[in-house]
Design a protein around this motif. Sequence first.
Motif, short mmCIF file in Angstrom:
data_model
loop_
_atom_site.label_atom_id
_atom_site.label_comp_id
_atom_site.label_asym_id
_atom_site.label_seq_id
_atom_site.Cartn_x
_atom_site.Cartn_y
_atom_site.Cartn_z
N UNK A 684 1.07 -37.73 8.18
CA UNK A 684 0.01 -37.70 7.26
C UNK A 684 0.03 -36.53 6.39
N UNK A 685 -0.46 -35.35 7.08
CA UNK A 685 -0.51 -34.08 6.16
C UNK A 685 0.16 -33.05 6.90
N UNK A 686 1.01 -33.39 8.01
CA UNK A 686 1.93 -32.35 8.74
C UNK A 686 2.90 -31.70 8.25
N UNK A 687 2.95 -30.31 8.33
CA UNK A 687 4.08 -29.79 8.00
C UNK A 687 5.47 -30.40 8.45
N UNK A 688 5.38 -31.26 9.30
CA UNK A 688 6.59 -31.89 9.60
C UNK A 688 7.41 -32.67 8.52
N UNK A 689 6.47 -32.88 7.34
CA UNK A 689 7.09 -33.32 6.43
C UNK A 689 7.95 -32.62 5.54
N UNK A 690 7.87 -31.13 5.74
CA UNK A 690 8.99 -30.27 4.95
C UNK A 690 10.27 -30.20 6.00
N UNK A 691 10.00 -29.94 7.23
CA UNK A 691 11.11 -29.67 7.94
C UNK A 691 12.05 -30.80 8.36
N UNK A 692 11.30 -32.18 8.32
CA UNK A 692 12.37 -33.31 8.63
C UNK A 692 13.00 -33.80 7.28
N UNK A 693 12.57 -33.16 6.16
CA UNK A 693 13.43 -33.66 4.83
C UNK A 693 14.86 -32.92 5.00
#
Length: 798
Positions: A684-693
């Motif tokens: 949703x709004x987790x900083x995981x979105x940056x690392x996973x990219x």
Amino acid sequence: MTTARFHFASGNLGKLLAIPKYVLSFVFSWFVPRSHLQWAFGSGIGVGEGALALALHVRQTQTDAVVFWMVSNESERALAERHDFIAVERNSWRGYWVTLRSGTLVVTHGLGDVNRFGVFGAVIIQLWHGAPMKRIHLDSPVTTTVTGPRLIRSLLRRMYERGSQQVSLYVAGSIDAAERLRSAFRVDPGKVRVLGDPRDDVLVRQAQNPALASEARASVLEELGLTDAGPDTPIFLYAPTWRDGDDDPAIPVAAEIESIHSLLTDLGAHLIIRSHPLGAGDYDPVLNERVHMLGSDRVRDITPLLGAFDALITDYSSIAIDFALLTRPIVWFAPDLESYTLGRGLYEPLEITATGAVERSWGGVVTRLERLAEQGSHELRESQRSSRALAERFHAYRDGASAARVAEYIAELKRPAHELVPNPAVFFESFYGRQVSCNPLALDREIAARHPDLDRYWSVTSERQAVPEGATPVLVGGKEWFAARRHAKLLVVNDWLRHRFKRARGQFVLQTWHGTMLKHLALGRPNVSLRTRLAIRRESSRWSAMLSQNPHATEQFRKSYAFSGPVFEEGYPRVDRLALANAGSGLNPVTVRASRAAVGVPQSKRVLVYAPTWRESAVAAVDELDVTALAAALGDEWVVVARGHTRQHSLGGYNIVGEYGVIDASKHPDINDVILAADLIVTDYSSLMFDAAASNIPLAFFVPDLENYRDRERGFTFDFEGDSPGPLLTSREEVVSCANALARDGRAAEWIGEYQGAYAAWQKRFLPHDDGFAASRVVSKLEECGALASNTALASSK
């Protein structure tokens, strides 16, 4: 029959009325020095429990120690003096003075085991009286029972919490017991240490030496006048726990008394009834020549005599865990299981502790004893196996040396902090010690490789956590933990330091943080109070430098924490593995297989990872998608891996029901395994979105509360809706459709489709430095600024 009963309500009233005495004694304690040679021991049962074992060890090994025992009557005085202790009436003026002057206080039930008004400023050792099975202290609602308004109840609770904080060390026999004590007393993990229970040293010796068990048997038979009983006469012990003054529900009725007598006659056996010292039951009707009472009025401490008994009958008493050391049968008997569980409460269902059946009537107990009496029977073997398993679970040490271990650790508590960390060292902490992960872990690997002789300490909250090879774990809040923070040359952390940390001269604190921020944090959050603003600025002043993943993060750190020190914008070390796994043409299949195996995902399945961020108002794990329903909708081709945020681990895991494929990976030690195992990542709004990219794995965003989160809860630091590298979804059906589209396409790049350009732009903006070598660059920076000696300097120093 007279019964001794204790009620929390009356005891709590006394606590409240004594507040003025506590205040005066606290002030007085500032002016009275304590003697490090003087020890004061006490126990709620008199002269016994683990305090007695430790006192005997201290007297035998520390010839200059002065050992006092706090007593409440003449019989206790006589027993204390028989052991060559100096007996002092605990509630007398002398008892107050001895407690006030003693450097070390040892108790087993509470601070009232010594003089409760003289405890301020002492080293206090709590040898709790057994591994907790029933909920204790602040984990149980009965503890703070008192009649009165909410303010009174709140004050009482604060008194209990304050008393818990005064204790220097809680001793546990196992990790399970330690975790329960930490919860019950609301103390930091480092205040509870697994050292073994000194009161059980005698049982270990009895288990190892049958002659010692025979001596215990002879003592019991002599006390009861059963000297004619032969060596093969079965002797059973019934020892129920207390019920806060309520009537004992296990008093047998006439028909049950008859069956008990008949069984004992047939077996030629004896039943010894041992009611709890704080609440006896009226067992007079069942007593005869084969049923006997052995109350606390005759034997205050039953533990040293447990080797006398062939089997134990009990309910929720920790005596079962002690008795298990003998690997003899235990019959679990709990007629009030439901009501007791709802009232006092248990740490786990009794059936789990018992690893089997729990009897609900004396008829069931009699039947079990009949079966156990058959030598070599299956029932006997299974019961012995269960006892052995219970002992292995709740007794980390079975060497009979727990008293010595506790004494050694008390000596460590008294050592100067600088002696505990004598060499240049690095202190690592990730998510307040709840994990060994994130950027600190990646930097640990690089530092260990380049500086193998450097001492490394890892902050942990449980003995179950594994730290990197060569590193030393230190439990949060313990003396070693404070010493490591205070004397390490370099501290590498990814969250606030707390506990009033003050950076010392020559210390370097690297704040790595734990992600690029989409949502506002710290000073950037809406409606931040003046008190919080001051706390934020005080916290950021403790940092020497910050680590940033990208220019956006650098800008936000400067604003959100008013940080004016150096920022190492070098990319994230924790992303190195993801970047190196991405060979450009796709993820390394060997790495993917290893990650799936680590998470427990079948290689043949497709994997959807659901990893939401935390919510300040949440009372359970965030599960807007309902992972069980999602897995059912996806079908057998998919497995859903749920990853909750570290801040909400204490709220419990995911409610996984049914036969659908769901794995709760919230506490898996390496989130990179979770990412690399995925075919599709939904956040949703987790900083995981940056690392996973960095891995090129497709991203989707389940954001049914987007408007509320953006406008009212936290707010965004950039145009998330316009820049998102994947679709914004608001229903489970949309998530399923995305997953099915990926499955049909079979290729991530094609599935991204219209988001391919946005995904590339996202990577360029937020991952400009994440090339797989961030950790190396950051360690070089630390060497350049003197936080770590360079390899050249190390070589020359040798």
